[in-house]
Design a protein around this motif. Structure first.
Motif, short mmCIF file in Angstrom:
data_model
loop_
_atom_site.label_atom_id
_atom_site.label_comp_id
_atom_site.label_asym_id
_atom_site.label_seq_id
_atom_site.Cartn_x
_atom_site.Cartn_y
_atom_site.Cartn_z
N PHE A 1 23.62 11.61 -33.90
CA PHE A 1 24.28 11.46 -35.20
C PHE A 1 25.60 12.23 -35.25
N LEU A 2 25.61 13.45 -34.74
CA LEU A 2 26.84 14.24 -34.75
C LEU A 2 27.92 13.59 -33.88
N THR A 3 27.52 13.10 -32.72
CA THR A 3 28.49 12.44 -31.83
C THR A 3 29.06 11.20 -32.50
N ARG A 4 28.19 10.37 -33.07
CA ARG A 4 28.67 9.15 -33.74
C ARG A 4 29.56 9.50 -34.92
N GLY A 5 29.20 10.52 -35.66
CA GLY A 5 30.01 10.91 -36.81
C GLY A 5 31.39 11.38 -36.42
N VAL A 6 31.48 12.24 -35.44
CA VAL A 6 32.77 12.75 -34.98
C VAL A 6 33.58 11.64 -34.33
N LEU A 7 32.92 10.81 -33.55
CA LEU A 7 33.60 9.69 -32.87
C LEU A 7 34.32 8.79 -33.87
N GLY A 8 33.75 8.63 -35.05
CA GLY A 8 34.35 7.77 -36.06
C GLY A 8 35.72 8.21 -36.53
N PHE A 9 36.08 9.45 -36.25
CA PHE A 9 37.39 9.97 -36.66
C PHE A 9 38.39 10.02 -35.50
N THR A 10 38.04 9.43 -34.37
CA THR A 10 38.93 9.47 -33.21
C THR A 10 39.74 8.18 -33.08
N GLN A 11 40.87 8.28 -32.39
CA GLN A 11 41.69 7.10 -32.11
C GLN A 11 40.96 6.15 -31.17
N PHE A 12 40.15 6.70 -30.28
CA PHE A 12 39.37 5.87 -29.37
C PHE A 12 38.49 4.90 -30.16
N TRP A 13 37.74 5.43 -31.12
CA TRP A 13 36.84 4.60 -31.94
C TRP A 13 37.63 3.62 -32.80
N ALA A 14 38.75 4.08 -33.34
CA ALA A 14 39.60 3.21 -34.15
C ALA A 14 40.11 2.04 -33.31
N GLY A 15 40.37 2.27 -32.04
CA GLY A 15 40.80 1.19 -31.15
C GLY A 15 39.70 0.19 -30.87
N LEU A 16 38.46 0.67 -30.80
CA LEU A 16 37.32 -0.22 -30.55
C LEU A 16 36.90 -0.98 -31.80
N TYR B 1 30.43 5.93 -43.37
CA TYR B 1 29.52 5.90 -42.23
C TYR B 1 29.59 7.17 -41.39
N SER B 2 30.80 7.55 -40.97
CA SER B 2 30.94 8.75 -40.13
C SER B 2 30.54 10.02 -40.86
N PRO B 3 30.99 10.23 -42.11
CA PRO B 3 30.51 11.44 -42.81
C PRO B 3 28.99 11.47 -42.99
N LEU B 4 28.38 10.31 -43.24
CA LEU B 4 26.92 10.27 -43.37
C LEU B 4 26.26 10.67 -42.05
N CYS B 5 26.77 10.17 -40.95
CA CYS B 5 26.21 10.55 -39.64
C CYS B 5 26.33 12.05 -39.41
N ILE B 6 27.47 12.63 -39.75
CA ILE B 6 27.66 14.07 -39.58
C ILE B 6 26.68 14.83 -40.47
N LEU B 7 26.54 14.42 -41.72
CA LEU B 7 25.61 15.09 -42.62
C LEU B 7 24.17 15.00 -42.14
#
Length: 142
Positions: free
Chosen positions: A95-110, A124-130
């Motif tokens: 969950f933490l990985t998915r949450g942080v990934l959501g704020f990266t340019q890599f994820w935005a590109g995908l 979605y990403s904040p919920l995963c982090i929480l």
């Protein structure tokens, strides 16, 4: 800590239920398959939802995660076992990985499709982090 674990588990069960609905090819809340896919998956040029098997697998995984977190928080005889703590630590890491990934340019590109891009950064990403932080708290304090 049990009530907090129950709360986290309830959120995971809700996520499981939504994925199960999608596994049965019910396009709620999107109205149609394409609009839902663009809202919840967001991959480039996506027009169809993931397969029923994929949605069902996510649902199954969420039920397992919910059960593990609730069991850990219940303070049961197995609550302190290394295997359950390790499993919950892995769940938290996912969950933490998915949450942080959501704020990266890599994820935005995908996942450039809208409205997913906006929904992901806002919800979605904040919920995963929480969820990940909540599970870590249960591990530490429970």
């Amino acid at each position: 800590m049990f009530w907090f674990a129950l709360f986290i588990g309830a959120i995971l069960f809700l996520i499981a239920a939504i994925h199960l609905i999608w596994a049965f090819r019910i396009w709620w809340p999107g109205g149609d398959e394409e609009s839902l896919a663009r809202s919840v998956a967001g991959f480039r040029n996506i027009r169809k939802m993931p397969s029923a098997l994929q949605c069902g697998a996510v649902s199954f995984a969420m039920v397992g995660a919910a059960a593990a977190v609730i069991y850990l928080g219940a303070g049961s005889p197995f609550g302190g076992s290394v295997w359950l703590q390790t499993l919950c630590a892995l769940i938290a890491a996912v969950f933490l990985t998915r949450g942080v990934l959501g704020f990266t340019q890599f994820w935005a590109g995908l996942t450039p499709e809208f409205p997913f891009r906006t929904l992901d950064r806002k919800y979605y990403s904040p919920l995963c982090i929480l969820l990940g932080v909540g599970i870590v708290m249960i591990l530490i304090l429970g």
